[in-house]
Design an enzyme around this catalytic site. Structure first.
Site, PDB file in Angstrom:
ATOM      1  N   PRO A  76      36.501   5.210  -4.742  1.00  0.00           N
ATOM      2  CA  PRO A  76      37.280   6.389  -4.365  1.00  0.00           C
ATOM      3  C   PRO A  76      37.748   6.260  -2.928  1.00  0.00           C
ATOM      4  CG  PRO A  76      34.949   6.890  -4.270  1.00  0.00           C
ATOM      5  CD  PRO A  76      35.068   5.491  -4.785  1.00  0.00           C
ATOM      6  N   CYS A  87      30.357   9.763   2.875  1.00  0.00           N
ATOM      7  CA  CYS A  87      31.521   9.880   3.761  1.00  0.00           C
ATOM      8  C   CYS A  87      31.078  10.296   5.164  1.00  0.00           C
ATOM      9  CB  CYS A  87      32.512  10.899   3.213  1.00  0.00           C
ATOM     10  SG  CYS A  87      33.980  11.069   4.249  1.00  0.00           S
ATOM     11  N   LYS A  97      27.011   8.572  -4.517  1.00  0.00           N
ATOM     12  CA  LYS A  97      27.317   7.442  -3.640  1.00  0.00           C
ATOM     13  C   LYS A  97      26.721   7.740  -2.274  1.00  0.00           C
ATOM     14  CE  LYS A  97      31.290   4.672  -2.096  1.00  0.00           C
ATOM     15  NZ  LYS A  97      31.415   4.969  -0.657  1.00  0.00           N
ATOM     16  N   GLY A 101      31.770  -4.737   0.452  1.00  0.00           N
ATOM     17  CA  GLY A 101      31.981  -6.166   0.676  1.00  0.00           C
ATOM     18  C   GLY A 101      33.415  -6.585   0.904  1.00  0.00           C
ATOM     19  N   ALA A 112      36.849  -1.283  -2.671  1.00  0.00           N
ATOM     20  CA  ALA A 112      37.717  -0.307  -2.031  1.00  0.00           C
ATOM     21  C   ALA A 112      38.892  -1.007  -1.345  1.00  0.00           C
ATOM     22  CB  ALA A 112      36.918   0.532  -1.040  1.00  0.00           C
ATOM     23  N   ARG A 113      38.669  -1.517  -0.144  1.00  0.00           N
ATOM     24  CA  ARG A 113      39.783  -2.048   0.647  1.00  0.00           C
ATOM     25  C   ARG A 113      40.442  -3.260   0.007  1.00  0.00           C
ATOM     26  NH1 ARG A 113      39.937   0.552   5.431  1.00  0.00           N
ATOM     27  NH2 ARG A 113      38.110   1.841   5.821  1.00  0.00           N
TER      28      ARG A 113
END
Length: 481
Positions: free
Chosen positions: A13, A111, A150, A211, A237-238
């Site tokens: 997310p 977050c 998470k 990672g 994610a990235r």
């Protein structure tokens, strides 16, 4: 279908990237599960659920008419709804609202950003295990879908493992671990040793996250990250934001091909162009100064973006298709309304196909005001409005009763006030009375209103007086409505 979190590759997310077009693209390329961006519980509780028949989606729409969450049948069994919350009861209310449209519910406890932590959400929960336990138990016991969470790691391994064991006892289906502390960012190394120790300490699936920056560049790196962390699954994610084809077992696709695939989803689902542009810019990253990057930077609409990528014909065909569906839906709705009208048991109901358009009427004057004034003059009971909302599209229709007769427009309106004004117009036209339209002969009501405005404007001066005039007019309007 019961969602499993073992042996899975997951789209993480991410704010502005976890929208429907990106999630669908990740699924196209091989992701097993996709998470939506974190959405705050209070914001979701203000939303209404709307089935969008034109886009074939389910939309959760805020009072501002902004779509907060959008999903579709394609991802229903694979999308996890991630929530920001600090309250068990609010979390449960949102979960019950959304659970039939998603595969699982996730609570974001990792977050580190201020907008999340200042409300006691996100990483702020990590220091409050009692609240974590209560939120997760409330959800696990209250809904039928799997619940996950998470987290980020705590200052020491022991603290982290102790917290994860508390979480495991709540009955969650899986736990995602971002292998960084709350004060660390992507430039800091990911603590694979923490994730591995957690995976070995619990029996539920552990999803390794964090990672992308240093370890994951293409598909075969995903398995290497899973191996070093001993995790059941990997959340990306990235790396997925930079090139969503990282999920392809066959290898990465050329970036321009990926961008065009993304644009197709964005056009089909009417994604806001600013979000589309943002995601494309994230994909280009260090190529933003290239000729293509400069053209993208200058775009101001979805059509502009399509022109840059030579996809104008695709955009136009989608627009035509959507317009055709709108027309078809409108025809079907009208046929339904006509059928309802034909079956109307009350044969005294007088109907006309009319709408109230504000621009066609005198300022500060409405048909409802004229109808009320006439009833008072004729010493009749004031009009009574009965308004219903249609479940299909949330539109309204109103029936007004005057002198024991009922009047109604055959057309449905987007608000209760507009529907009531339309009903008043039907009554006034049936009775041959003025309704306040521009061009009508001036009535006693209009002259009286003008006199009130003139007298109060003379008696009141300055900003305060002007505000009082506005308030008086507003109050009068509300009384007459």
């Amino acid at each position: 279908m019961v969602l499993s979190f073992r042996d899975k590759i997951i789209l993480a997310p991410m704010v502005r990237v976890g929208t429907l077009p990106m999630r669908l693209l990740a699924l196209d390329y091989g992701a097993d599960i996709v998470y939506c961006e974190e959405l705050v519980d209070i914001k979701m509780l203000q939303c209404r659920r709307v089935v969008n028949e034109v886009l074939q989606t389910v939309d959760y729409i805020a009072p501002t008419e902004r779509v907060i969450f959008q999903t579709c049948e394609r991802e229903k069994d694979q999308v996890v709804f991630q929530m920001g919350t600090a309250d068990p009861e609010r979390a449960l209310a949102v979960a019950k609202l959304i659970e039939n449209d998603v595969a699982a519910i996730d609570i974001n406890m990792g977050c580190p950003k201020e907008y999340s932590t200042k409300g006691g959400m996100g990483a702020a929960l990590l220091s409050n295990p009692e609240k974590i336990e209560k939120i997760l138990k409330t959800l696990v016991n209250g809904i039928s879908k799997p619940v996950t969470c998470k987290i980020r790691i705590l200052p020491t391994l022991k603290e982290t493992v102790d917290l994860v064991k508390i979480i495991e006892r709540t009955g969650v289906a899986a736990i995602a671990v971002h292998g960084r502390k709350k004060e660390e960012r992507q430039q800091h190394p990911v603590h694979c040793d923490f994730i591995k120790a957690i995976a070995e300490a619990v029996s539920i699936p552990v999803i390794a996250n964090g990672g992308s920056q240093e370890l994951i560049r293409e598909f075969h790196d995903i398995e290497a990250f899973r191996s070093v962390t001993a995790a059941s699954a990997v959340m990306i994610a990235r790396a997925a934001m930079w090139n969503p084809s990282v999920f392809r077992r066959e290898g990465l696709l050329p970036l321009e091909d990926v961008m065009r695939d993304y644009i197709r989803h964005a056009v089909i689902y009417n994604n806001h162009y600013t979000n589309t542009k943002y995601c494309l810019c994230q994909m280009m990253r260090d190529q933003l100064e290239s000729p293509l990057g400069r053209k993208l930077h200058g775009t101001q609409s979805t059509l502009d973006i399509c022109e840059v990528f030579e996809m104008t014909s695709f955009y136009e065909s989608c627009q035509l298709s959507q317009e055709a569906r709108k027309v078809s839906i409108h025809v079907n709705v009208q046929e339904t309304v006509e059928t309802e009208n034909d079956n109307e048991e009350n044969h005294d109901l007088i109907q006309m196909p009319v709408r109230f358009e504000r621009k066609d009427y005198l300022p500060q004057i409405t048909p409802k005001m004229f109808l009320l004034e006439w009833c008072r003059k004729e010493t009749l009971p004031q009009p009574v409005y009965h308004t219903v909302q249609r479940s299909l599209d949330k539109f309204f229709r109103s029936v007004v009763t005057v002198n024991e007769k009922k009047y109604c427009s055959t057309l449905w309106d987007k608000s209760k006030k507009l529907a009531e004004q339309a009903a008043a117009i039907v009554c006034l036209r049936t009775l041959g009375l003025p309704e306040g339209k521009l061009g009508e002969e001036e009535s006693n009501l209009v002259r009286k209103r003008k006199r009130v405005i003139t007298e109060e404007s003379v008696n009141m001066s300055g900003q305060q007086g002007g505000e009082q005039v506005k308030k008086r007019l507003h109050d009068n309007e509300n009384v007459d409505d």
